[in-house]
Design a protein around this motif. Structure first.
Motif, short mmCIF file in Angstrom:
data_model
loop_
_atom_site.label_atom_id
_atom_site.label_comp_id
_atom_site.label_asym_id
_atom_site.label_seq_id
_atom_site.Cartn_x
_atom_site.Cartn_y
_atom_site.Cartn_z
N GLU A 292 0.83 -1.21 0.00
CA GLU A 292 0.00 0.00 0.00
C GLU A 292 0.87 1.27 0.00
O GLU A 292 2.04 1.24 0.39
CB GLU A 292 -0.90 0.01 1.24
CG GLU A 292 -1.99 -1.03 1.18
CD GLU A 292 -2.70 -1.18 2.53
OE1 GLU A 292 -3.87 -1.58 2.51
OE2 GLU A 292 -2.09 -0.90 3.58
N THR A 293 0.24 2.37 -0.42
CA THR A 293 0.97 3.64 -0.48
C THR A 293 1.09 4.27 0.91
O THR A 293 0.38 3.89 1.84
CB THR A 293 0.20 4.66 -1.35
OG1 THR A 293 -1.06 4.91 -0.70
CG2 THR A 293 -0.01 4.16 -2.75
N GLU A 294 1.98 5.25 0.99
CA GLU A 294 2.15 5.96 2.26
C GLU A 294 0.83 6.63 2.67
O GLU A 294 0.48 6.67 3.84
CB GLU A 294 3.26 7.00 2.10
CG GLU A 294 3.57 7.68 3.39
CD GLU A 294 4.92 8.38 3.39
OE1 GLU A 294 5.83 7.92 2.68
OE2 GLU A 294 5.03 9.37 4.12
N GLN A 295 0.09 7.15 1.67
CA GLN A 295 -1.19 7.80 1.98
C GLN A 295 -2.17 6.79 2.60
O GLN A 295 -2.87 7.11 3.56
CB GLN A 295 -1.79 8.41 0.70
CG GLN A 295 -3.07 9.20 0.93
CD GLN A 295 -2.89 10.31 1.99
OE1 GLN A 295 -1.96 11.11 1.91
NE2 GLN A 295 -3.76 10.33 3.00
N GLU A 296 -2.17 5.57 2.05
CA GLU A 296 -3.08 4.56 2.60
C GLU A 296 -2.70 4.22 4.05
O GLU A 296 -3.56 4.06 4.91
CB GLU A 296 -3.06 3.29 1.72
CG GLU A 296 -3.85 3.48 0.42
CD GLU A 296 -3.67 2.33 -0.56
OE1 GLU A 296 -4.68 1.76 -0.98
OE2 GLU A 296 -2.51 2.03 -0.94
N TRP A 297 -1.42 4.14 4.32
CA TRP A 297 -0.98 3.89 5.70
C TRP A 297 -1.36 5.07 6.59
O TRP A 297 -1.79 4.90 7.72
CB TRP A 297 0.54 3.65 5.76
CG TRP A 297 0.92 2.24 5.45
CD1 TRP A 297 0.33 1.43 4.53
CD2 TRP A 297 1.96 1.47 6.07
NE1 TRP A 297 0.94 0.21 4.53
CE2 TRP A 297 1.95 0.20 5.45
CE3 TRP A 297 2.90 1.72 7.06
CZ2 TRP A 297 2.85 -0.81 5.82
CZ3 TRP A 297 3.79 0.72 7.42
CH2 TRP A 297 3.76 -0.53 6.80
N ASN A 298 -1.20 6.26 6.05
CA ASN A 298 -1.56 7.45 6.81
C ASN A 298 -3.03 7.42 7.22
O ASN A 298 -3.39 7.74 8.36
CB ASN A 298 -1.31 8.69 5.95
CG ASN A 298 -0.38 9.65 6.62
OD1 ASN A 298 0.74 9.28 6.97
ND2 ASN A 298 -0.86 10.86 6.84
N ASP A 299 -3.88 7.05 6.26
CA ASP A 299 -5.33 6.97 6.54
C ASP A 299 -5.59 5.95 7.65
O ASP A 299 -6.39 6.19 8.56
CB ASP A 299 -6.11 6.57 5.28
CG ASP A 299 -6.04 7.66 4.20
OD1 ASP A 299 -5.64 8.80 4.54
OD2 ASP A 299 -6.36 7.36 3.03
N LYS A 300 -4.90 4.82 7.59
CA LYS A 300 -5.11 3.79 8.61
C LYS A 300 -4.61 4.27 9.98
O LYS A 300 -5.22 4.01 11.00
CB LYS A 300 -4.41 2.49 8.22
CG LYS A 300 -5.13 1.78 7.08
CD LYS A 300 -4.49 0.46 6.72
CE LYS A 300 -5.25 -0.11 5.53
NZ LYS A 300 -4.68 -1.36 5.04
N THR A 303 -7.19 6.47 11.41
CA THR A 303 -8.32 5.68 11.93
C THR A 303 -7.93 5.06 13.27
O THR A 303 -8.71 5.05 14.23
CB THR A 303 -8.70 4.56 10.93
OG1 THR A 303 -8.94 5.16 9.67
CG2 THR A 303 -9.93 3.81 11.38
#
Ligand code: SAM
Length: 325
Positions: A292-300, A303
């Protein structure tokens, strides 16, 4: 401590993730009464080999990336029993190379005597050893295994290896509550800091912890019969409050019930399957995938941060054995 600003993952209370707790595996060689309910579960906890627990390389890749995104101050390795994790020393060396300033570990101490020097050489500086009784009968009642002497041998080996050792003791009514003073005496004899823990409503104790709760006040009362004590100021994000005796000896209490510490909690938890939890109260882990992208990790991560409770821990069906203590 002067902290660099975080990359912006902060909640409305100003909380950010600065501490990472990693549960390396979900099995253990003890069967402590606050983690597992009965002998069947103890056997399961001892034999469940946790086939899909992450290998050193995968764990390091996740830890490095989390450190890049969060600028972690420190990391604590736990479990299950982390000394059962194959490749523990190389994991520690890899974390050191990743540049995380403080690497700590929480263990039951059973395998410590033979591992202490190697862990120190790999770059470990500090560890917490769980020891709930000095009396062998009470130790067995708490852990369903023998012996306290073996854990004490591990503590002595760790001290000899130059590790900074703290002792954690969960105090439970009718189980080991008469061990507060013997544990305190032992810790003082080794010049080691001990922290007494109020039992938490987790796992099989989710709805029954109250009957075992020995409060901070009761622990202080027991110690106050023997020592004159005064409180020390609380450190930011700390789980423990500390007191000093007239002789200058220091002990702590982690009073999750009496004095909750969620307000400035900075902990993120990563379990042995690569899932993150923002709070012990949460049963809703988020799976981190290295594709996954850094942005996806950021979103998680955002959360996960939102899982934190504003004030106090609200209980969970998950045992610390699974999520990491
Ligand atoms: N096996 C290692 C050990 O024994 O230290 C690490 C994992 S164990 C889950 C870590 C610690 O979690 C225990 O020693 C205990 O202090 C804490 N713990 C587990 N369940 C708890 C509960 N219900 N209430 C309070 N502390 C708990």
């Amino acid at each position: 401590m002067n902290r660099p600003e975080t990359t912006g993952i902060k909640d409305q209370y100003g909380r950010a993730f600065r501490t990472l707790r990693v549960s390396l595996l979900q099995h253990c060689n003890l069967g402590c009464v606050y983690c597992v309910a009965g002998e069947d579960e103890v056997r399961q906890a001892g034999t469940d080999r946790d086939g899909d627990s992450l290998a050193v390389g995968d764990l390091l890749a996740i830890i490095r990336r989390l450190h890049g995104q969060l600028q972690l101050d420190n990391i604590r390795l736990t479990g299950g029993e982390p000394l059962l994790y194959p490749g523990l020393a190389s994991l520690i060396a890899g974390i050191r190379e990743a540049g995380i300033a403080a690497i700590r570990l929480t263990t039951n101490g059973f395998l410590l005597e033979r591992q202490a020097a190697a862990l120190r050489n790999a770059g470990l500086e500090a560890l917490n050893v769980s020891l709930d009784a000095i009396d062998e009968g009470v130790f067995f009642r708490m852990s369903r295994r023998r012996s306290a002497a073996r854990v004490i041998g591990g503590i002595d080996a760790a001290l000899q290896a130059g590790l900074d050792v703290k002792i954690n003791a969960v105090i439970m009514k009718g189980m080991n509550d008469l061990q507060v003073l013997p544990l305190l005496d032992f810790a003082f004899s080794r010049k080691v800091r001990i922290r007494f823990l109020e039992v938490m409503a987790m796992g099989h104790l989710h709805n029954h912890a109250g009957q075992y709760l020995v409060t901070q006040e009761e622990i202080l009362h027991a110690i106050g019969e023997r020592h004159r004590i005064e409180p020390l100021p609380r450190e930011l994000s700390a789980t423990a409050r500390y007191w000093k005796t007239e002789q200058g000896q220091v002990f702590g209490i982690i009073a999750n019930e009496s004095e909750p510490f969620c307000r400035d909690c900075d902990r993120l938890r990563l379990d042995s399957h690569g899932r993150i939890y923002g709070c012990l109260s949460s049963n809703q882990p988020l799976h981190l995938d290295l594709e996954e992208t850094e942005q996806e990790w950021n979103d998680k991560l955002e959360t996960a941060l939102a899982q934190k409770q504003p004030l106090r821990f609200t209980g969970s069906d998950l045992s610390m054995l699974k999520i990491g203590g």
